[in-house]
Design a protein around this motif. Sequence first.
Motif, PDB file in Angstrom:
ATOM      1  N   ALA A 167      -2.644 -10.305  -0.111  1.00 38.06           N
ATOM      2  CA  ALA A 167      -2.587  -8.849  -0.135  1.00 38.06           C
ATOM      3  C   ALA A 167      -3.715  -8.277   0.721  1.00 38.06           C
ATOM      4  O   ALA A 167      -3.499  -7.485   1.608  1.00 38.06           O
ATOM      5  CB  ALA A 167      -2.692  -8.339  -1.569  1.00 38.06           C
ATOM      6  N   THR A 209       3.038  -3.381   3.926  1.00 37.52           N
ATOM      7  CA  THR A 209       2.690  -2.100   3.340  1.00 37.52           C
ATOM      8  C   THR A 209       2.309  -2.343   1.888  1.00 37.52           C
ATOM      9  O   THR A 209       2.692  -3.357   1.286  1.00 37.52           O
ATOM     10  CB  THR A 209       3.892  -1.145   3.371  1.00 37.52           C
ATOM     11  N   PRO A 210       1.546  -1.421   1.290  1.00 37.92           N
ATOM     12  CA  PRO A 210       1.180  -1.590  -0.123  1.00 37.92           C
ATOM     13  C   PRO A 210       2.408  -1.792  -1.009  1.00 37.92           C
ATOM     14  O   PRO A 210       2.374  -2.606  -1.942  1.00 37.92           O
ATOM     15  CB  PRO A 210       0.464  -0.275  -0.453  1.00 37.92           C
ATOM     16  N   ASP A 211       3.509  -1.100  -0.679  1.00 34.94           N
ATOM     17  CA  ASP A 211       4.726  -1.248  -1.475  1.00 34.94           C
ATOM     18  C   ASP A 211       5.321  -2.651  -1.388  1.00 34.94           C
ATOM     19  O   ASP A 211       5.768  -3.214  -2.385  1.00 34.94           O
ATOM     20  CB  ASP A 211       5.781  -0.233  -1.005  1.00 34.94           C
ATOM     21  N   ARG A 271       3.322  -4.899  -3.645  1.00 28.99           N
ATOM     22  CA  ARG A 271       3.646  -4.711  -5.068  1.00 28.99           C
ATOM     23  C   ARG A 271       4.997  -5.344  -5.404  1.00 28.99           C
ATOM     24  O   ARG A 271       5.137  -6.070  -6.391  1.00 28.99           O
ATOM     25  CB  ARG A 271       3.694  -3.223  -5.402  1.00 28.99           C
ATOM     26  N   LEU A 285      -5.724  -2.091   5.633  1.00 30.62           N
ATOM     27  CA  LEU A 285      -4.747  -3.091   6.066  1.00 30.62           C
ATOM     28  C   LEU A 285      -4.609  -3.055   7.591  1.00 30.62           C
ATOM     29  O   LEU A 285      -4.555  -4.099   8.239  1.00 30.62           O
ATOM     30  CB  LEU A 285      -3.384  -2.828   5.404  1.00 30.62           C
ATOM     31  N   SER A 313      -5.742  -5.924   0.658  1.00 28.31           N
ATOM     32  CA  SER A 313      -6.082  -4.571   0.207  1.00 28.31           C
ATOM     33  C   SER A 313      -4.781  -3.822  -0.024  1.00 28.31           C
ATOM     34  O   SER A 313      -3.719  -4.235   0.442  1.00 28.31           O
ATOM     35  CB  SER A 313      -6.932  -3.852   1.257  1.00 28.31           C
ATOM     36  N   PHE A 314      -4.894  -2.712  -0.757  1.00 31.11           N
ATOM     37  CA  PHE A 314      -3.733  -1.838  -0.925  1.00 31.11           C
ATOM     38  C   PHE A 314      -3.939  -0.530  -0.155  1.00 31.11           C
ATOM     39  O   PHE A 314      -3.166   0.401  -0.322  1.00 31.11           O
ATOM     40  CB  PHE A 314      -3.496  -1.546  -2.407  1.00 31.11           C
ATOM     41  N   ARG A 315      -4.996  -0.445   0.606  1.00 29.15           N
ATOM     42  CA  ARG A 315      -5.299   0.777   1.346  1.00 29.15           C
ATOM     43  C   ARG A 315      -4.726   0.647   2.756  1.00 29.15           C
ATOM     44  O   ARG A 315      -5.157  -0.239   3.511  1.00 29.15           O
ATOM     45  CB  ARG A 315      -6.811   1.000   1.427  1.00 29.15           C
ATOM     46  N   PRO A 316      -3.775   1.503   3.124  1.00 28.36           N
ATOM     47  CA  PRO A 316      -3.145   1.381   4.445  1.00 28.36           C
ATOM     48  C   PRO A 316      -4.165   1.344   5.584  1.00 28.36           C
ATOM     49  O   PRO A 316      -4.026   0.563   6.525  1.00 28.36           O
ATOM     50  CB  PRO A 316      -2.268   2.636   4.526  1.00 28.36           C
ATOM     51  N   GLU A 360      -5.327  -1.153  -8.549  1.00 26.13           N
ATOM     52  CA  GLU A 360      -4.023  -1.698  -8.154  1.00 26.13           C
ATOM     53  C   GLU A 360      -3.829  -3.112  -8.674  1.00 26.13           C
ATOM     54  O   GLU A 360      -2.787  -3.456  -9.245  1.00 26.13           O
ATOM     55  CB  GLU A 360      -3.898  -1.720  -6.624  1.00 26.13           C
ATOM     56  N   ASP A 415      -8.489  -0.351  -5.054  1.00 28.01           N
ATOM     57  CA  ASP A 415      -7.931  -1.701  -4.960  1.00 28.01           C
ATOM     58  C   ASP A 415      -8.011  -2.428  -6.306  1.00 28.01           C
ATOM     59  O   ASP A 415      -7.077  -3.108  -6.718  1.00 28.01           O
ATOM     60  CB  ASP A 415      -8.682  -2.509  -3.890  1.00 28.01           C
TER      61      ASP A 415
END
Lengths: 604, 365
Positions: B117, B133-135, B138, B125, B119-122, B174, B171
């Motif tokens: 992953a 993408t974060p989606d 997930r 990333l 990070s979940f921060r666009p 998430e 993060d």
Amino acid sequence: MEQSRIRNFSIIAHIDHGKSTLADRILEATEAIDEREMRSQVLDSMDLERERGITIKAQAVRVLYTARDGQTYQLNLIDTPGHVDFSYEVSRSLAACEGALLVVDASQGIQAQTLANTYLAVESDLEIVPVLNKIDLPAADPDLHARAVAELIGDDPERVLRISAKTGLGIEEVLEAIVERVPPPAGDPAAPPRALIFDSVYDQYRGVVAFVRVVDGAFRRGDRMVAMQTGRSVTAEEIGVMTPAMTPTGSLAAGESGYIITGLKDIGDLRVGDTLTLAASPAPEPLPGYREVKPMVFCGLFPVDSDDYPELRDALEKLSLNDASLQWEPETSQALGFGFRCGFLGLLHMDIVRERLEREYGLELLATTPNVEYRVTTKTGQVVTVRSPVELPNPSAIERVEEPYVRCTVLVPQDGVGAVMGLCQERRGTFVTMEPIEQRQQIVYDLPLAEIVLDFYDQLKSRTSGYASLDYELVGYRESPLVKLDILLAGDPVDALSLIVHRDHAYQRGKVLVERLRETIPRQLFEVPIQAAIGGKVIARETVKARRKDVLAKCYGGDITRKRKLLERQKEGKKRMKQVGRVEVPQEAFLAVLEIGDAAGVRR
Amino acid sequence: MSVRHLYVHLPFCVSRCGYCAFVVAVGALDRRDAYLEALLAELELERSRLGPLETVYLGGGTPTLMRARRIVALLERLRPLLADGAEITVEANPETVDPDLLRALYRAGVTRMSFGAQSFRPRLLSALDRVATPDQIRRAVLYARGLGFASVSVDMLLAIPGQTVEDLAADLEEVVALEPDHVSWYELELKPGSALAARGDLALDADFAEEAYARVVEGLEAAGYRWYEIANFAWPGHECRHSLAYWTARDYLGLGVGAVSTIDGVRRRNAAGLARYIEALGRGEAPPRTYEPLDEDTRRRERWMLGTRLDRPLDLAWAGPPDRPEAIDRLAELGLVTAGAGTVALTRRGRFLQSSVLNELMEAW
């Protein structure tokens, strides 16, 4: 060769004004050396000199030149160093000459050190041949500087030669002027022989080699000689001249310069400035010698790895063989262990010695803050010489402290006068005089030498955009309210970081020093307080925070070797540091109070 | 002694990420079949060294770019070599997986999915050149959990250029909400050879860097994870057994281009270079390799280096003595280690300073 066709001369020039290049051109023009074999700047034989573009040791080179009058002349070029630290070397070279080329950059004009050396030459009754170099540069202003140079030495501007050593333009005129203007040597070939030792080096195969200027009589291979000051008698194993390679000639006659190989083991037996004569027919009087060379700047040198102490001692012994001005004695520091307190002519000299020790002998060294030699009178009336802050007696036992003062001559364009005077005032200077020279002002101040050995030169350059030039000479000792500033790391005083400072500057110096130390000392596994104190009273404090985290990276099968290498690299970083009590101190910390290179004025 | 742990390197990538210095093959997808052939050939050459395999790890590169068909074929060939209850991990970039692929892997016996992953921060990333993408991240994690893989792990990064306190908090939130069984959270290392290292714009605020990892540890522990290794967290029973083999200095075999093995005191590294690897094995020869013999001192020091990464005390009877046993007392005074009967353990503060502690204990590496 008959005396009337011998010319002995040296070259006076500021750093970068083209002395070495001119020397090269003279050697080329006289075919002294094969052009193909020629390295540029052959006179600067040590690598270090080559790198720094400066000349440390005086040397003599003989060339033959057939002049326009059809006669062949023997020209002896006696090289001089260009830096203020080595002004005594200049005086010894000048004493072996009848003339000097005064080389001035046609765009920059005369600099302070050139001025000082020119005065030395004039005082020694040398014929000065003024030369403007680099006239091919766009910024050159030959007319202006020709008038100024002529005025300085009381000559006609028309007689100032205009050359470009780089392109070779005007070199023949220089050689002709040497022949025409520089008088031949005036010694008596029939008198009892006398020769002035103007330099000596130790060669591990041939022993001590003396570079001499024969004034009266002649010396031959196999002659039994006596050094008149030390009384040491010695045989001339070989006699010759530098062309510039050592070339045996079997003899040297009155007026000539060359070398004598002696086989002696100790360079102290043939001291520079001493007079050689023959044992069989000794001269009644020695030649006038030189003023004694005294170290002005002292610092402690310690091996980073204490096991290297014997190697450091050996290396200092070997360096001293060729450098009579280098002094050293054992010193023990609580923080740094066994080392040596060394005395140098100046900061440049110190820097060069340290670099040679590291480069040529593979030693890793820690140098403590340089200081000058203080004279302390105790309450009991005793006078103590103090060369290291740790030697300073307890304040209650001190009647007075005196420190060496120098007379500083600064040449600067009119618009830099304020900056220079401001700097000199800040550094506890006393104004002496100011007078115009050329288009500039010559400002003279008396300053404590201790203020010069810090970053004075650097500051002078930066505050005048590089236009100021500096020369100084020792004028004696004066009383000053000086105190010892102690530095404590994690509560423990570190003797190697102590300083002697003026009472009024102690607070500021202490504050700056602890700040620099905080920047220099890396975070440790525990918090490290850094304190500056005078007589037990803390005047400044900073803290190096404890390290809290290393890089928390992954480590899988493919990473293990790499991770080990990272640890090894971290370990090597630690090894370069000195363990002072519990604190790991990087080498730079011991120089945190100054930038040696800048202060010496040669780097960058 | 037979080797019980197998790593297989699957080097293909669509592009190289800015922080990556691994052996990867970009733009060579047409060599995937040839590569699989070569891998199987290398496996045959090494087969005699292998005992029943307790763990298998398929790493990359982007292993999922091999597509389900090739991975399944590889696992079929490994099946007779597996011990009962073997852990089989596949690394995956979230954007490369779909339900069919995950289902195929699950059926082929994969027990553990590890998703990169980071990070979940666009914004972060894209700073890392990550494509997902974060989606997508997930969805991949949730679907894998739904399929019933025994463990699902996510890899996260700290000290990404531009990362702020708020980014890190988000993060953490998430990750905790996704509830993976296992989290690897590494500090970004600037390895020579990576594009980020060449860019040299990694100036992270020093105080934040110090604080940040402590926040990661606090946040994950509060959610029930155990900080079982310096950069790894797991719910009880979900520790990565393959990684534990590295950290307990077991022998392991690495197959594939650039793969590293450590067997019987020799570490060997297959050379980088896909073509040379495929060619050599096509001729039935071992690929070009370099060998690093590990002497007893090196092995002892490595046991310390690896063993002190774990949260369990180091057994001195197993690891051997440090070079400077006298340093232990001083480190204990500084609150960095605790000495037990025949054991040494890093304190929590000591774990943050493992490298420094090791260099106090050892003379050399």
